[in-house]
Enzyme design. Sequence first.
Site: not given
Length: 255
Positions: A69, A115, A118, A138
Amino acid sequence: MTATVTDVKTIKIEQGVALVTLTRPHVMNALNIQLREEIMQLARDLDANPDVNVIVITGAGDKAFCAGADLKERGKRTPDELYNERRFFRGKWVNAVASMAKPTIAAINGYCLGGGLELALQCDLRLASDNARFGLPEVTLGFLPGAGGTQRLPREIGVQKAKELILTGRTFDAHEAERLGVVLRVVPQAQLMLAATELARAIAKNPRMSLIQAKLAINASQETMLSGGLQAENEAWIPCLLSDVWKEKLQRFQD
Ligand code: CO8
């Protein structure tokens, strides 16, 4: 070859393969809202594009696939904004690439964190360069992997190993990623795009119908019990039968 360029990504389409490059190298190709929205749109567009059979995703530069992110952007948002944004993205972003009908490959050329990992886990296949570093950090930031990481990583490598990686938030190198099954293969950095393109082309040369239906059936194996999966396989087989492709392919075996 066709090419499309925006502020945050480029797409090149050649010989049935779409190469998507996340292009925010100044922030390690971190995912801001614009990039996530463009990837969601792109997933729909490339699935519909008759010139594309396989999609390869990589990061610009030689440092990162994607560092997760965009923490600069996220840090400026209020909890309300983050919550509303999440409601909008939830169910869309977490499946945007995974729900593509066509096969996808992540070519991981450096940091692949949060992310970013992911996103890579949404791809069907993952190749890594030998300098790649992985992690779901995270929990170290007071969160949890909330874009599919807690679901896809255990399915890929097993629950215990996923818990160790997610609960420590530690990073790991490309060779460990290969041993764990996070990536299919590690190659020297200079050969990554060649390896990804060769793999993509080896897949892309097959009939699109077969690729799509085979991916659908394999995905069903992760969602259902064996009986349901075999039913899904049968249902995936029928559209292939109804297409004329197999008749052409079997022609040379006829007397
Ligand atoms: N977002 C925004 N900018 C980033 C990010 C990121 N994720 N990662 C790196 N950058 C920026 C750096 O700030 C730096 O910018 P600047 O030049 O303006 O200072 C530039 O990229 C280069 O980075 P570094 O100088 O840090 O390069 P290094 O080679 O020293 O380090 C690392 C590379 C290890 C990748 C390091 O930058 C790093 O640790 N980045 C953060 C990785 C990370 O933790 N990502 C987030 C994972 S969690 C997630 O994705 C889900 C959301 C979690 C929180 C949600 C809150 C609401």
